[in-house]
Design a protein around this motif. Structure first.
Motif, PDB file in Angstrom:
ATOM      1  N   GLY A 131     -48.811 -85.328 -20.847  1.00 25.59           N
ATOM      2  CA  GLY A 131     -47.785 -86.022 -20.713  1.00 25.59           C
ATOM      3  C   GLY A 131     -46.830 -86.197 -21.992  1.00 25.59           C
ATOM      4  O   GLY A 131     -45.665 -85.822 -21.852  1.00 25.59           O
ATOM      5  N   ALA A 132     -47.619 -85.748 -23.234  1.00 26.09           N
ATOM      6  CA  ALA A 132     -46.628 -85.607 -24.272  1.00 26.09           C
ATOM      7  C   ALA A 132     -45.977 -84.320 -24.303  1.00 26.09           C
ATOM      8  O   ALA A 132     -44.899 -83.986 -24.525  1.00 26.09           O
ATOM      9  CB  ALA A 132     -47.568 -85.457 -25.613  1.00 26.09           C
ATOM     10  N   GLY A 133     -46.671 -83.289 -23.478  1.00 24.83           N
ATOM     11  CA  GLY A 133     -45.926 -82.018 -23.300  1.00 24.83           C
ATOM     12  C   GLY A 133     -45.118 -81.833 -22.465  1.00 24.83           C
ATOM     13  O   GLY A 133     -43.735 -81.404 -22.879  1.00 24.83           O
ATOM     14  N   PHE A 176     -41.060 -88.097 -27.873  1.00 26.43           N
ATOM     15  CA  PHE A 176     -42.496 -87.901 -27.935  1.00 26.43           C
ATOM     16  C   PHE A 176     -43.357 -89.253 -28.450  1.00 26.43           C
ATOM     17  O   PHE A 176     -44.408 -89.719 -27.742  1.00 26.43           O
ATOM     18  CB  PHE A 176     -42.832 -86.971 -29.173  1.00 26.43           C
ATOM     19  N   LEU A 177     -42.953 -90.221 -29.303  1.00 30.54           N
ATOM     20  CA  LEU A 177     -43.677 -91.279 -29.749  1.00 30.54           C
ATOM     21  C   LEU A 177     -43.741 -92.338 -29.034  1.00 30.54           C
ATOM     22  O   LEU A 177     -44.767 -92.788 -28.582  1.00 30.54           O
ATOM     23  CB  LEU A 177     -43.107 -91.711 -31.123  1.00 30.54           C
ATOM     24  N   THR A 178     -42.798 -92.547 -27.762  1.00 27.66           N
ATOM     25  CA  THR A 178     -42.562 -93.245 -26.740  1.00 27.66           C
ATOM     26  C   THR A 178     -43.658 -92.823 -25.894  1.00 27.66           C
ATOM     27  O   THR A 178     -44.601 -93.694 -25.201  1.00 27.66           O
ATOM     28  CB  THR A 178     -41.249 -93.277 -26.192  1.00 27.66           C
ATOM     29  N   ALA A 179     -43.887 -91.646 -25.313  1.00 19.68           N
ATOM     30  CA  ALA A 179     -44.506 -90.977 -24.510  1.00 19.68           C
ATOM     31  C   ALA A 179     -46.154 -91.383 -24.840  1.00 19.68           C
ATOM     32  O   ALA A 179     -46.966 -91.760 -24.195  1.00 19.68           O
ATOM     33  CB  ALA A 179     -44.477 -89.410 -24.053  1.00 19.68           C
ATOM     34  N   LEU A 180     -46.469 -91.139 -26.353  1.00 23.10           N
ATOM     35  CA  LEU A 180     -47.725 -91.186 -26.693  1.00 23.10           C
ATOM     36  C   LEU A 180     -48.225 -92.785 -26.672  1.00 23.10           C
ATOM     37  O   LEU A 180     -49.236 -93.131 -26.330  1.00 23.10           O
ATOM     38  CB  LEU A 180     -47.766 -90.726 -28.293  1.00 23.10           C
ATOM     39  N   ALA A 181     -47.187 -93.471 -27.028  1.00 20.28           N
ATOM     40  CA  ALA A 181     -47.527 -95.250 -27.136  1.00 20.28           C
ATOM     41  C   ALA A 181     -47.639 -95.377 -25.430  1.00 20.28           C
ATOM     42  O   ALA A 181     -48.651 -96.235 -25.102  1.00 20.28           O
ATOM     43  CB  ALA A 181     -46.201 -95.960 -27.595  1.00 20.28           C
ATOM     44  N   LEU A 182     -47.168 -94.880 -24.679  1.00 19.02           N
ATOM     45  CA  LEU A 182     -47.310 -95.381 -23.225  1.00 19.02           C
ATOM     46  C   LEU A 182     -48.565 -94.837 -22.678  1.00 19.02           C
ATOM     47  O   LEU A 182     -49.103 -95.764 -22.031  1.00 19.02           O
ATOM     48  CB  LEU A 182     -45.909 -94.460 -22.177  1.00 19.02           C
ATOM     49  N   ALA A 187     -44.251-103.302 -23.875  1.00 23.26           N
ATOM     50  CA  ALA A 187     -44.066-103.738 -25.321  1.00 23.26           C
ATOM     51  C   ALA A 187     -44.531-102.452 -26.332  1.00 23.26           C
ATOM     52  O   ALA A 187     -43.971-102.181 -27.385  1.00 23.26           O
ATOM     53  CB  ALA A 187     -45.095-104.751 -25.730  1.00 23.26           C
ATOM     54  N   ALA A 188     -45.428-101.575 -26.031  1.00 20.60           N
ATOM     55  CA  ALA A 188     -45.699-100.471 -26.833  1.00 20.60           C
ATOM     56  C   ALA A 188     -44.648 -99.507 -26.711  1.00 20.60           C
ATOM     57  O   ALA A 188     -44.390 -98.886 -27.843  1.00 20.60           O
ATOM     58  CB  ALA A 188     -47.034 -99.880 -26.048  1.00 20.60           C
ATOM     59  N   ALA A 189     -44.165 -99.295 -25.631  1.00 16.94           N
ATOM     60  CA  ALA A 189     -43.002 -98.367 -25.376  1.00 16.94           C
ATOM     61  C   ALA A 189     -41.860 -98.633 -26.132  1.00 16.94           C
ATOM     62  O   ALA A 189     -41.227 -97.941 -26.907  1.00 16.94           O
ATOM     63  CB  ALA A 189     -42.587 -98.123 -23.833  1.00 16.94           C
ATOM     64  N   ALA A 249     -39.251 -90.608 -21.827  1.00 23.41           N
ATOM     65  CA  ALA A 249     -40.668 -90.887 -21.543  1.00 23.41           C
ATOM     66  C   ALA A 249     -41.013 -91.829 -20.573  1.00 23.41           C
ATOM     67  O   ALA A 249     -41.981 -91.745 -19.879  1.00 23.41           O
ATOM     68  CB  ALA A 249     -41.209 -91.432 -23.199  1.00 23.41           C
ATOM     69  N   LEU A 250     -40.243 -92.933 -20.275  1.00 20.62           N
ATOM     70  CA  LEU A 250     -40.481 -93.695 -19.344  1.00 20.62           C
ATOM     71  C   LEU A 250     -40.441 -93.170 -17.988  1.00 20.62           C
ATOM     72  O   LEU A 250     -41.144 -93.571 -16.892  1.00 20.62           O
ATOM     73  CB  LEU A 250     -39.380 -94.861 -19.222  1.00 20.62           C
ATOM     74  N   ALA A 251     -39.761 -92.090 -17.837  1.00 20.67           N
ATOM     75  CA  ALA A 251     -39.428 -91.449 -16.335  1.00 20.67           C
ATOM     76  C   ALA A 251     -40.482 -90.278 -16.222  1.00 20.67           C
ATOM     77  O   ALA A 251     -41.074 -90.158 -15.149  1.00 20.67           O
ATOM     78  CB  ALA A 251     -38.221 -90.811 -16.399  1.00 20.67           C
ATOM     79  N   VAL A 252     -40.904 -89.439 -17.359  1.00 24.16           N
ATOM     80  CA  VAL A 252     -41.931 -88.600 -17.211  1.00 24.16           C
ATOM     81  C   VAL A 252     -43.573 -89.105 -17.332  1.00 24.16           C
ATOM     82  O   VAL A 252     -44.245 -88.641 -16.338  1.00 24.16           O
ATOM     83  CB  VAL A 252     -41.776 -87.665 -18.282  1.00 24.16           C
ATOM     84  N   VAL A 253     -43.537 -89.978 -18.042  1.00 26.47           N
ATOM     85  CA  VAL A 253     -45.154 -90.154 -18.329  1.00 26.47           C
ATOM     86  C   VAL A 253     -45.693 -90.699 -17.094  1.00 26.47           C
ATOM     87  O   VAL A 253     -46.863 -90.326 -16.530  1.00 26.47           O
ATOM     88  CB  VAL A 253     -45.204 -91.320 -19.476  1.00 26.47           C
ATOM     89  N   PRO A 254     -45.280 -91.838 -16.181  1.00 26.15           N
ATOM     90  CA  PRO A 254     -45.776 -92.261 -15.068  1.00 26.15           C
ATOM     91  C   PRO A 254     -45.951 -91.357 -14.215  1.00 26.15           C
ATOM     92  O   PRO A 254     -47.065 -91.321 -13.422  1.00 26.15           O
ATOM     93  CB  PRO A 254     -44.889 -93.529 -14.647  1.00 26.15           C
TER      94      PRO A 254
END
Length: 220
Positions: free
Chosen positions: A103-105, A137-143, A166-168, A197-202
């Motif tokens: 996810g981070a990558g 990056f940091l948003t993705a990790l938090a997600l 909230a984490a994001a 990040a909101l688009a990629v991680v899910p």
């Protein structure tokens, strides 16, 4: 081995809502990218929030901003990923460990690709700025960590979605503030990174679940 399937990294109660949020976030990323393609100056929105300069904050807040910025640099991000993966493995959450790396990558890779496609710059031609990779990056990790916590705690749709968003928001706001305060990005770059990040991680979490489920015995 117990034979039980590993818990999903994208909790079923959250799939529909996070899918809708991911689609909306992707739309925001595209719209902002089109609006600011090739620009080298802050937009009217950016000026309304703050004019980015290298001296936006003074010590001690500048030290805080620099510390946050380090977490998005290669050394800092590697430290965070190793710590997060180790924690997931200790808690026997292998899918979450995979999602942290993938996810981070994928998020950083997408942000990097968008930087070159959009071509927006700050403080010189060589400084591509949209979207903010540090914020992404940091948003993705938090997600990912929030998704893992939601599954582990067995949270329902409302509580789980609240925790994830909230984490994001906290991670994105913290890193975004640091990037704008240090003059590394425009505020709209930060929004673009957050939405990336909101688009990629899910979407990545869904793919990780599908791939892992397909590899389990008895599944097609």
């Amino acid at each position: 081995m117990t034979g039980r399937p590993a818990p999903a990294v994208l909790p079923p109660p959250l799939r529909l809502w996070l899918g809708l949020i991911a689609a909306l976030a992707a739309l925001v990323v595209v719209v902002l990218g089109v609006l600011y393609a090739g620009h080298s100056e802050p937009s009217r929105v950016d000026r309304w929030i703050i004019r980015p300069t290298a001296d936006s904050v003074r010590p001690p807040w500048r030290h805080v901003a620099l510390a946050l910025d380090f977490l998005g640099e290669p050394a800092g991000s590697a430290m965070l990923i190793v710590a997060a993966v180790a924690g997931c493995l200790l808690l026997r959450r292998p899918r979450a460990a995979v999602l942290i790396v993938v996810g981070a990558g994928m998020t950083v890779g997408t942000a990097t690709l968008l930087k070159h496609l959009v071509g927006r710059t700050i403080h010189g031609e060589g400084n591509l700025s949209y979207p903010s990779g540090h914020t992404a990056f940091l948003t993705a990790l938090a997600l990912v960590l929030a998704l893992s916590a939601t599954g582990r705690l067995g949270l329902g749709r409302t509580a789980g979605l609240s925790l994830v968003l909230a984490a994001a928001l906290v991670a994105g706001a913290a890193m975004g503030w640091a990037q704008v305060a240090l003059g590394a990005h425009y505020p709209t770059d930060v929004l673009g990174g957050w939405c990336t990040a909101l688009a990629v991680v899910p979407a990545t979490a869904w793919l990780v679940d599908r791939t892992a489920d397909a590899r389990q015995p008895g599944r097609r």
